[in-house]
Motif scaffolding. Structure first.
Motif, PDB file in Angstrom:
ATOM      1  N   ARG A 241       3.443 -16.112  10.045  1.00 19.68           N
ATOM      2  CA  ARG A 241       2.157 -16.005   9.368  1.00 19.68           C
ATOM      3  C   ARG A 241       2.229 -16.488   7.940  1.00 19.68           C
ATOM      4  NH1 ARG A 241      -1.332 -11.221  10.880  1.00 19.68           N
ATOM      5  NH2 ARG A 241      -0.786 -10.763  13.028  1.00 19.68           N
ATOM      6  N   LYS A 286       4.346 -13.538   1.742  1.00 26.93           N
ATOM      7  CA  LYS A 286       4.605 -12.189   2.235  1.00 26.93           C
ATOM      8  C   LYS A 286       3.748 -11.148   1.513  1.00 26.93           C
ATOM      9  CE  LYS A 286       8.775 -11.323   3.845  1.00 26.93           C
ATOM     10  NZ  LYS A 286      10.227 -11.058   3.833  1.00 26.93           N
ATOM     11  N   SER A 287       3.334 -11.467   0.313  1.00 30.25           N
ATOM     12  CA  SER A 287       2.544 -10.497  -0.453  1.00 30.25           C
ATOM     13  C   SER A 287       1.111 -10.371   0.068  1.00 30.25           C
ATOM     14  CB  SER A 287       2.530 -10.870  -1.935  1.00 30.25           C
ATOM     15  OG  SER A 287       1.680 -11.974  -2.158  1.00 30.25           O
ATOM     16  N   ARG A 289       0.712 -10.798   3.733  1.00 32.23           N
ATOM     17  CA  ARG A 289       0.895 -10.781   5.187  1.00 32.23           C
ATOM     18  C   ARG A 289       0.237  -9.570   5.857  1.00 32.23           C
ATOM     19  NH1 ARG A 289       6.558 -10.584   8.363  1.00 32.23           N
ATOM     20  NH2 ARG A 289       6.808  -8.893   6.881  1.00 32.23           N
ATOM     21  N   GLY A 290      -0.561  -9.844   6.841  1.00 34.02           N
ATOM     22  CA  GLY A 290      -1.225  -8.776   7.586  1.00 34.02           C
ATOM     23  C   GLY A 290      -2.473  -8.263   6.899  1.00 34.02           C
ATOM     24  N   PHE A 293      -6.153 -10.357   1.884  1.00 34.55           N
ATOM     25  CA  PHE A 293      -6.125 -10.788   0.484  1.00 34.55           C
ATOM     26  C   PHE A 293      -5.816 -12.285   0.321  1.00 34.55           C
ATOM     27  CE2 PHE A 293      -5.155  -6.220   0.058  1.00 34.55           C
ATOM     28  CZ  PHE A 293      -6.177  -5.878  -0.817  1.00 34.55           C
ATOM     29  N   LEU A 316      -3.882 -15.776   9.915  1.00 35.56           N
ATOM     30  CA  LEU A 316      -4.547 -15.063  11.017  1.00 35.56           C
ATOM     31  C   LEU A 316      -5.539 -14.024  10.507  1.00 35.56           C
ATOM     32  CD1 LEU A 316      -1.643 -14.498  13.589  1.00 35.56           C
ATOM     33  CD2 LEU A 316      -3.360 -16.306  13.558  1.00 35.56           C
ATOM     34  N   LEU A 343      -2.797  -2.653   3.707  1.00 36.47           N
ATOM     35  CA  LEU A 343      -1.976  -3.313   2.697  1.00 36.47           C
ATOM     36  C   LEU A 343      -1.036  -4.294   3.391  1.00 36.47           C
ATOM     37  CD1 LEU A 343      -1.169  -0.395   0.249  1.00 36.47           C
ATOM     38  CD2 LEU A 343      -2.849  -2.219   0.024  1.00 36.47           C
ATOM     39  N   PRO A 344      -0.640  -5.325   2.684  1.00 36.81           N
ATOM     40  CA  PRO A 344       0.284  -6.308   3.274  1.00 36.81           C
ATOM     41  C   PRO A 344       1.575  -5.638   3.747  1.00 36.81           C
ATOM     42  CG  PRO A 344      -0.638  -7.109   1.206  1.00 36.81           C
ATOM     43  CD  PRO A 344      -1.057  -5.682   1.314  1.00 36.81           C
ATOM     44  N   LEU A 345       2.137  -6.190   4.798  1.00 36.58           N
ATOM     45  CA  LEU A 345       3.409  -5.697   5.322  1.00 36.58           C
ATOM     46  C   LEU A 345       4.535  -6.472   4.657  1.00 36.58           C
ATOM     47  CD1 LEU A 345       4.394  -3.661   7.508  1.00 36.58           C
ATOM     48  CD2 LEU A 345       4.795  -5.634   8.964  1.00 36.58           C
TER      49      LEU A 345
END
Lengths: 347, 347, 347, 347
Positions: A241, A286-287, A289-290, A293, A316, A343-345
């Motif tokens: 992602r 990564k900040s 991810r999921g 934002f 995604l 929140l991001p993972l």
């Protein structure tokens, strides 16, 4: 409760919609369709949903969807075009995560997607779904052609500059060097997306022409009323992602005299999902991810006249399912972050 | 609202606590301490928390924590041991995510951790924190020594078998072949955890002796009252999150005559977080990533007498921060899944 | 110069043969066949070979191969079975990297591969191709059924123990917990092998039965003359290349009184490719990547009676193409490491 | 046989030199030094070299190196500067893989490396080591400051354009968007290079200024005699090895009328390691992994005036150790590819 249907739930954007909607406090999943998987519980295909999502795939027919308030299409191009009219006419709102209702010009659509557009009239009514740009139109729209993943990252990177009344940059010569994780290629079996091919490697693709190029140029014109010209190069990153866009623009005299950092901070001050990072920062994918934002950072290397804008999203989420839910929230007058507060993972 | 403090918030279990607690509807983050980072906003260290977690690191003193209802220690061993007594005496409940209060036998502790245990009395009051095994004790406990990541995966894989009144397997000869993502090694700079070392490689480590071995053997004895003997082999997987344990047991006559699948399904029927998968299934770690779920599958290859139990968890959630929040929920009489409903992030 | 042909050069074992043979000082690539790609230069499919391998794919006919001294089959099962007789009868030696000539028992073959064996007589002449076990037979063989990847890692891990005249372990209860990189699944488009599925995840597969199980049990019996029983669990590691086997055996009285480390060191003292690591070591798969080496380490945790044997290979080299070249070298009386001296690529 | 010494063999470029030199038919490894590891066999640190490289680390003194014909420095900046003079004066040729002898201007060196240059005179004699650009000088050089990894990828991408007598592009406005694997950060323990940080993420770094920027600008001027101006943005890719540079230039009238594809093909026709790919191709980094090759592709999206040049190298080979061996070969009148014929490891 908003009654929701999903057409085409066997890909990554479909399963991501399920992940988000399953916990959305105001949405109720009524139907998810897939021609090939009728009757199969979605959790059999996506074990991550086991014990929490109990619905099964149903036939992709109007009958399956007629009780919905809104229907998401998470399908290859051509499908939403064929099935949306019936839904829209029945008063059901449609959000297409695919490409059928993005390009306004049917000649351009045919050139880039290799098929004629069968619903030019419906296309005329469709709203281009980049929420931060078209919030008010989306609230009233019956049909939304959701922005693509790369176009979301690039347009949000450029919007504060481009929406300025007088140009701040050379708008005829923008470079958007973009990098995406492999999930952008979808969940279809293809040699190029195999782990053994994509892992431990990096490449550019679609350099001589990618479908998101006309979408980005159209989107920028929608914002500014002026034509812009982009060199757009997508790359494939060995991660699942994330999109990072590095956008290069040449500041003109006016731009050189503008406090660009402040411009961005003010422009996005009221946007829940847009984070203009402090001077000197750089975001990583990564900040976000999921999460839904977007993070943006601005640099002017060596004090020269090239401005480098770095923006990151989860392809995604903000690039697909999350933005779709955000658009749905806008349509149904909910706070835009309803169900999108994850929140991001990280890590 | 439960007032929460975190000691040692600069590692992965600390930041994972932040991710979970930030959205917990009944928890309020009062303090997060770090000797080295006093005054720094946590979001500067963990950009994934930007715009949503606004607290800054404070001094790791009693003063910083004295208004809390519960304090989590996400620290290397030795720290919780040194600081817990004062908190417990002040009526503040303590959940140690580290190893200080896991092993009941101080000689064993010293052997495996290389330091004497300075608080044997406190240790006597501590409850071993595997929630599915010790729920009632945890509800009343003042101090919880949370189960380690591997021990959680292995004990939950064996619990239905081991807790049977008469042995179903040869309990003196269990093999637990375990595989963990690299985040298990924490956020400290070490050559072996570098991307260039760990990526595109796979290895076993700690084969001749790992600290989780005595913990697992103690945990199994706590459950069954009988001594069990494990060969425990941890391996490092080139992924960030996830543990998969492949546990091999030899069924005895009694075990061979038992419907093991039903045994597991009934044993875990009321556990929100434990998913006994249908016959023939196999879980992957991605199906629990970012969530507090455990998935377990059972196989008896070739109808022979060896039973293979495959269990998966996210090491940072069910193996650390998620289980800690689950324990907190139990302590404060909340539904155990409060704030832990996130669905796994997949793909 | 040995004239070499390859049947089925579009998969990973085929391209790996090309990589190795292109620099082999005594081999000359005469033909590489692929029904679907006739006429296409192999370097168009495998850009890594550009400028160094100039051959194009030809028809998979006898005509294409009749001038070869040796032909490698890098094909799915069924192909070598159908085409080998003609080659062997023409005096061309055949090395099958697939499964057609591994299992000696045609009933077992049919059970595990779902098709009858059409060449039982040829099968009778075939030599099982684990070079360290069957060197002398391979030198004379007309047809080699090369050992599979997992079977190579497991048999070499057990060979010194198993080949002992009196059993040193309980041979009826061996656990081989094996882990492979994704290239083991080949270069065919399949959802389960997609980057987005396999990356950042770990899983077991084929637990209730995998085709390499009967091959390993047969191979061990070939070595010892005694029946052995294995619980064999393959797992998928998010990396491209590499197999690590963690093999658990129970030492009997005799085994407990044997210096196992010395036994292994002596057993493999003259093997160029086998590295028995010093006591206390543990190999990682990266230390053999791209090379034909095997590294083995031995541990007896807690001084108990379970011996843990860790072995690593590159599945595409020692587990396939490298071992094939090693077998060819043996057949043609070359030093076995000819063309196989590459050092592992690390990091 | 060329007698070779390596100073600083504990990093990735040092171990890569060992991998290449161990099989070089004309080189003999005499000494490898490391202050911290004196006496330790290098194979203990790099198990991939076990059984094939038997040398141990020695003291980093002149004594250790005085019998060498050539010494490679694989050290942080500052080290080669301090130790080269003695070697050069003794007639030993020196190839510095670090940065001490790259920048000709000592003010620039001090600005970017934070230390004064202690050997300005020696620097004056040093040859900048991009072999394709400076072959003849390198043959005679006593001291080579080897080109950096990014500068190699970018300069080779631009060389045919830039070395044209009349400019073909706007040389004052070049964008080099570069992406590197994590091994570029070296083998030192740092949080940002941890697997859990770098994996499944992508980021830009050093955007406002990176040490390779002045080196690239100097290198381009060396080639053309004209000043060029670059916006250089490095990014970190979650893979171990590989650099891909996407370089954007604006063709001027003259450039628009030139057949750029032919220009590149002719320019590099005699270069063993440079592969100008056919029109329409795009290279991935895996196609050069482990090898000294460079692959370059050219695109002019939408027929506009921006030319996109994509170039790939393995940062540890052509970007460091391989180019160092290539330079050594040139110095000692060997065919440049001696010992560098390895084919890329793919997949």
């Amino acid at each position: 409760m908003i009654k929701v249907g999903i057409v085409g739930g066997t890909g990554y954007t479909g399963s991501e919609l399920l992940r988000l909607l399953a916990l959305h406090p105001q949405a109720e999943l009524k139907a998810i369709t897939s021609r090939g998987e009728v009757g199969q519980p979605v959790a059999d295909m996506f074990p991550a949903l086991r014990k929490r999502v109990n619905i099964a795939f149903s036939e992709p027919t109007f009958e399956s969807l007629k009780d919905c308030d809104v229907v998401f299409f998470a399908t290859p191009h051509g499908v939403a075009m064929a099935q949306s009219a019936e839904l829209v006419n029945a008063g059901i709102r449609v959000i297409d995560l695919g490409a059928d209702f993005r390009l306004k010009n049917t000649t351009e659509f045919e050139k880039w997607y290799g098929m004629p557009h069968s619903e030019p009239e419906l296309l005329g009514q469709a709203c281009y779904g980049l929420v931060e740009s078209a919030r008010e139109e989306i609230k009233k729209a019956k049909l939304v052609g959701l922005a693509g993943c790369y176009p979301t990252a690039v347009q949000l990177a450029l919007k504060p500059l481009i929406s300025h009344a007088t140009p701040l940059i050379d708008e005829s010569s923008i470079v958007a060097d973009c990098k995406s994780g492999v999930s952008g290629a979808g969940r279809k079996a293809a040699v190029g997306s195999l782990f053994s091919e994509a892992s431990e490697s990096f490449k550019a693709y679609g350099v001589s022409g990618h479908r998101h190029l006309p979408e980005i140029e159209q989107g920028l014109e929608l914002i500014s009323g002026r034509k812009a010209q982009i060199t757009f190069t997508p790359h494939l990153v060995p991660m699942v992602r994330g999109i990072l866009a590095t956008t290069y623009v040449k500041l003109n005299e006016h731009g050189l005299n503008t406090d660009i950092q402040s411009l961005y901070e003010q422009h996005y001050a009221n946007e829940y999902f847009v984070d203009v990072m402090p001077k000197g920062s750089l975001p990583d994918t990564k900040s976000v991810r999921g999460s839904n934002f977007v993070r943006i950072a601005l640099h002017r290397p060596q004090g020269r006249d090239t401005l480098v804008i770095v923006s990151v999203i989860d392809n995604l989420v903000k690039g697909a399912a999350g933005q779709a839910v955000q658009a749905m929230n806008a349509m149904f007058d909910l706070p835009e972050h309803t169900g999108l507060e994850q929140l991001p993972l990280s890590p």
